[in-house]
Scaffold this active site. Structure first.
Site, PDB file in Angstrom:
ATOM      1  N   SER A 272     -10.398  12.443  17.234  1.00 13.92           N
ATOM      2  CA  SER A 272      -9.138  13.195  17.255  1.00 13.92           C
ATOM      3  C   SER A 272      -8.030  12.413  17.940  1.00 13.92           C
ATOM      4  CB  SER A 272      -9.377  14.501  18.020  1.00 13.92           C
ATOM      5  OG  SER A 272      -8.161  15.139  18.303  1.00 13.92           O
TER       6      SER A 272
ATOM      7  N   TYR B  53     -11.547  19.727  25.312  1.00 14.45           N
ATOM      8  CA  TYR B  53     -11.808  19.394  23.903  1.00 14.45           C
ATOM      9  C   TYR B  53     -11.589  17.896  23.660  1.00 14.45           C
ATOM     10  CZ  TYR B  53     -10.721  18.431  19.066  1.00 14.45           C
ATOM     11  OH  TYR B  53     -10.677  17.826  17.837  1.00 14.45           O
TER      12      TYR B  53
ATOM     13  N   LYS C  97     -14.283  14.518  22.743  1.00 11.67           N
ATOM     14  CA  LYS C  97     -14.167  13.526  21.659  1.00 11.67           C
ATOM     15  C   LYS C  97     -14.148  12.113  22.242  1.00 11.67           C
ATOM     16  CE  LYS C  97     -14.212  16.266  18.143  1.00 11.67           C
ATOM     17  NZ  LYS C  97     -15.273  16.188  17.121  1.00 11.67           N
TER      18      LYS C  97
ATOM     19  N   TYR D  65      -8.306  11.720  13.544  1.00  9.60           N
ATOM     20  CA  TYR D  65      -7.296  12.347  12.691  1.00  9.60           C
ATOM     21  C   TYR D  65      -6.156  12.872  13.539  1.00  9.60           C
ATOM     22  CZ  TYR D  65     -11.964  13.816  11.147  1.00  9.60           C
ATOM     23  OH  TYR D  65     -13.290  13.947  10.926  1.00  9.60           O
TER      24      TYR D  65
ATOM     25  N   ARG E  33       4.157  25.776  24.987  1.00  8.69           N
ATOM     26  CA  ARG E  33       2.745  26.117  25.144  1.00  8.69           C
ATOM     27  C   ARG E  33       2.147  25.161  26.169  1.00  8.69           C
ATOM     28  NH1 ARG E  33      -1.018  25.829  19.803  1.00  8.69           N
ATOM     29  NH2 ARG E  33      -0.409  23.636  19.945  1.00  8.69           N
TER      30      ARG E  33
ATOM     31  N   GLY F 204       0.135  22.523  28.024  1.00  9.56           N
ATOM     32  CA  GLY F 204      -0.723  21.450  27.518  1.00  9.56           C
ATOM     33  C   GLY F 204      -0.169  20.723  26.310  1.00  9.56           C
TER      34      GLY F 204
HETATM   35  C1  WQD Z   1       1.434  21.551  16.267  1.00  9.89           C
HETATM   36  C2  WQD Z   1       2.865  21.766  16.757  1.00  9.89           C
HETATM   37  C3  WQD Z   1       2.991  23.112  18.739  1.00  9.89           C
HETATM   38  C4  WQD Z   1       1.479  26.780  16.919  1.00  9.89           C
HETATM   39  C5  WQD Z   1      -4.367  20.363  17.737  1.00  9.89           C
HETATM   40  C6  WQD Z   1      -5.447  19.565  18.424  1.00  9.89           C
HETATM   41  C7  WQD Z   1      -5.646  18.260  17.731  1.00  9.89           C
HETATM   42  C8  WQD Z   1      -5.868  18.394  16.264  1.00  9.89           C
HETATM   43  C9  WQD Z   1      -4.963  19.367  15.607  1.00  9.89           C
HETATM   44  C10 WQD Z   1      -8.178  19.319  16.167  1.00  9.89           C
HETATM   45  C11 WQD Z   1       3.005  21.655  18.283  1.00  9.89           C
HETATM   46  C12 WQD Z   1       3.653  23.812  17.567  1.00  9.89           C
HETATM   47  C13 WQD Z   1       1.911  25.486  17.151  1.00  9.89           C
HETATM   48  C14 WQD Z   1       2.452  27.828  16.936  1.00  9.89           C
HETATM   49  C15 WQD Z   1       4.168  26.200  17.402  1.00  9.89           C
HETATM   50  N1  WQD Z   1      -7.230  18.443  15.897  1.00  9.89           N
HETATM   51  N2  WQD Z   1       3.232  25.191  17.387  1.00  9.89           N
HETATM   52  N3  WQD Z   1       3.756  27.490  17.174  1.00  9.89           N
HETATM   53  O1  WQD Z   1      -1.661  21.062  19.219  1.00  9.89           O
HETATM   54  O2  WQD Z   1      -0.774  19.180  17.754  1.00  9.89           O
HETATM   55  O3  WQD Z   1      -3.164  19.632  17.781  1.00  9.89           O
HETATM   56  O4  WQD Z   1      -4.775  20.541  16.401  1.00  9.89           O
HETATM   57  O5  WQD Z   1      -8.465  20.343  16.145  1.00  9.89           O
HETATM   58  O6  WQD Z   1      -6.713  17.610  18.314  1.00  9.89           O
HETATM   59  O7  WQD Z   1      -5.044  19.335  19.749  1.00  9.89           O
HETATM   60  O8  WQD Z   1      -1.673  21.270  16.685  1.00  9.89           O
HETATM   61  O9  WQD Z   1      -0.989  22.947  15.042  1.00  9.89           O
HETATM   62  O10 WQD Z   1      -1.532  23.696  17.385  1.00  9.89           O
HETATM   63  O11 WQD Z   1       0.573  22.422  16.979  1.00  9.89           O
HETATM   64  O12 WQD Z   1       5.359  25.957  17.612  1.00  9.89           O
HETATM   65  O13 WQD Z   1       2.127  29.019  16.759  1.00  9.89           O
HETATM   66  O14 WQD Z   1       3.264  23.095  16.419  1.00  9.89           O
HETATM   67  O15 WQD Z   1       3.686  23.329  19.915  1.00  9.89           O
HETATM   68  O16 WQD Z   1       4.240  21.074  18.535  1.00  9.89           O
HETATM   69  P1  WQD Z   1      -1.742  20.291  17.975  1.00  9.89           P
HETATM   70  P2  WQD Z   1      -0.960  22.660  16.489  1.00  9.89           P
END
Ligand code: WQD
Length: 340
Positions: free
Chosen positions: A127, A151, A155, A179, A294, A296
């Site tokens: 990841s 998490y 990885k 990915y 959010r 983190g």
């Molecule tokens: C993307 C963007 C949020 C939800 C996570 C894992 C990563 C990967 C993919 C494994 C960010 C914003 C999100 C919402 C929002 N693989 N957002 N409103 O956090 O980049 O990555 O998933 O699972 O390892 O860490 O993905 O889709 O949660 O967020 O504004 O309701 O969308 O702040 O900028 P993330 P995400």
């Protein structure tokens, strides 16, 4: 005789698309999945889309060593693609021990079974989250890791275990694919992302807003140091991720040892750009409101996809419009996800 690939987590989002890709390319596929975050229905959809079923599907936890050994004993496994893991960042902060046990313990159990049955070839699901709060983008494979949650740490630990195992056991050949943000769905609309409960990730949240299951997207912060202030990610079509795994299998024998590659497009998209692209795809404006950041989250994560391009002459082929169109097609055809 065609090659047999064991796909752990083969009923999940990326796993199911990869199974179709493998079946389409003549591989025999054996799935092992505990369905803790996937539907057995995905296996029926895989058969429908590919025109033939997987050879066998086992419902089991990877850490059930006796069951795992029996799977290897029953099939001539040539290679393993290991997706099965827990993957919710927020949950991992609440339940770190479960994450280490499932993700790291599952991987070592798998390695033990591979040793026991003389299987040396593995593609591992890693990841981009291991890069953590990156000082700059795009990110290349030799940029420093700095996981910021359990998490991501699982990885990173698995990569360390695999690299060390490969140093000690020269017959091993392992490819770890990091990915970025996989989204989209099979273009048929039959396979897609069907998370349990309220989605954590932005794309399934958007599709559920568009289909009327959720009122509006909450955009987590617009005060990041990005062009429009919202978070920037490298969204990659799940069909490209699946294709990348099939191509990785074909390159496992290029070398022994452990090799690590990013799978991303190299293009960053902000949350607001994603909302606009998705609204175009579904033909209606998707309501959203800007809320607090959010915890983190990081400002930007974008891949440097150069290494895999140089090594395998491979690159993604599907753009953001296709990701949105296909994600929407799945949600529209399956408004409540896979049937129970
Ligand atoms: C993307 C963007 C949020 C939800 C996570 C894992 C990563 C990967 C993919 C494994 C960010 C914003 C999100 C919402 C929002 N693989 N957002 N409103 O956090 O980049 O990555 O998933 O699972 O390892 O860490 O993905 O889709 O949660 O967020 O504004 O309701 O969308 O702040 O900028 P993330 P995400």
């Amino acid at each position: 005789m065609s090659a047999t690939v064991l796909v752990t987590g083969g009923a999940g989002f990326i796993g199911s698309h990869t199974c179709v890709e493998l079946l389409d390319h003549g591989y025999d596929v054996v799935v092992l999945d505990d369905h803790s975050n996937s539907s057995p229905r995905a296996l029926e959809r895989i058969a429908k889309v590919a025109g033939r079923p997987v050879t066998a599907a086992y419902e089991s936890d990877l850490r059930d060593r006796r069951a795992l050994s029996a799977v290897f004993a029953a099939h001539p496994v040539d290679a393993v693609i290991h997706f099965a893991a827990k993957k919710a960042v927020g949950e991992s902060v609440e339940k770190p021990v479960e994450y280490y046990d499932t993700n790291v313990g599952g991987t070592t159990a798998l390695l033990s079974a591979m040793r026991e049955h003389g299987v040396h070839r593995l593609v591992f699901s890693s990841s981009c989250s291991i890069y953590g709060d990156a000082a700059k983008v795009p990110l290349a494979e030799d940029d420093p890791a700095g996981p910021t949650n359990p998490y991501a740490t699982t990885k990173w630990l698995c990569e360390q275990v695999l690299a060390d195992v490969c140093r000690r056991l020269p017959e091993m050949s392992v490819l770890a694919l990091r990915y970025f943000n996989p989204v989209g769905a099979h273009p048929s609309g039959l396979l897609g992302e069907d998370p349990r409960g309220v989605p954590n990730n932005v794309m399934p949240f958007l599709t559920q807003v568009a289909v009327g299951r959720l009122p509006r997207l909450r955009v987590f912060g617009d005060d990041y140091a990005t062009a429009d202030g919202t978070g920037v990610r490298d969204y990659i079509h799940v069909m490209d991720v699946a294709d990348g795994h099939r191509v990785a299998l074909e390159h496992l024998d290029d070398d022994t040892g452990m090799r690590t590659f990013n799978l991303g497009t190299g293009a960053g998209t902000s949350v607001l750009e994603l909302v606009a692209a998705f609204s175009r795809a579904c033909g209606r404006p998707v309501p959203y409101e800007v809320t607090a950041r959010r915890p983190g989250d990081v400002a930007a994560l974008v891949a440097d996809p150069g290494a895999v391009a140089r090594a395998w002459n491979w690159a993604t082929t599907r753009d953001l419009a296709a990701m949105c169109r296909d994600a929407w097609a799945f949600q529209e055809l399956n408004p409540s996800g896979y049937p129970d």
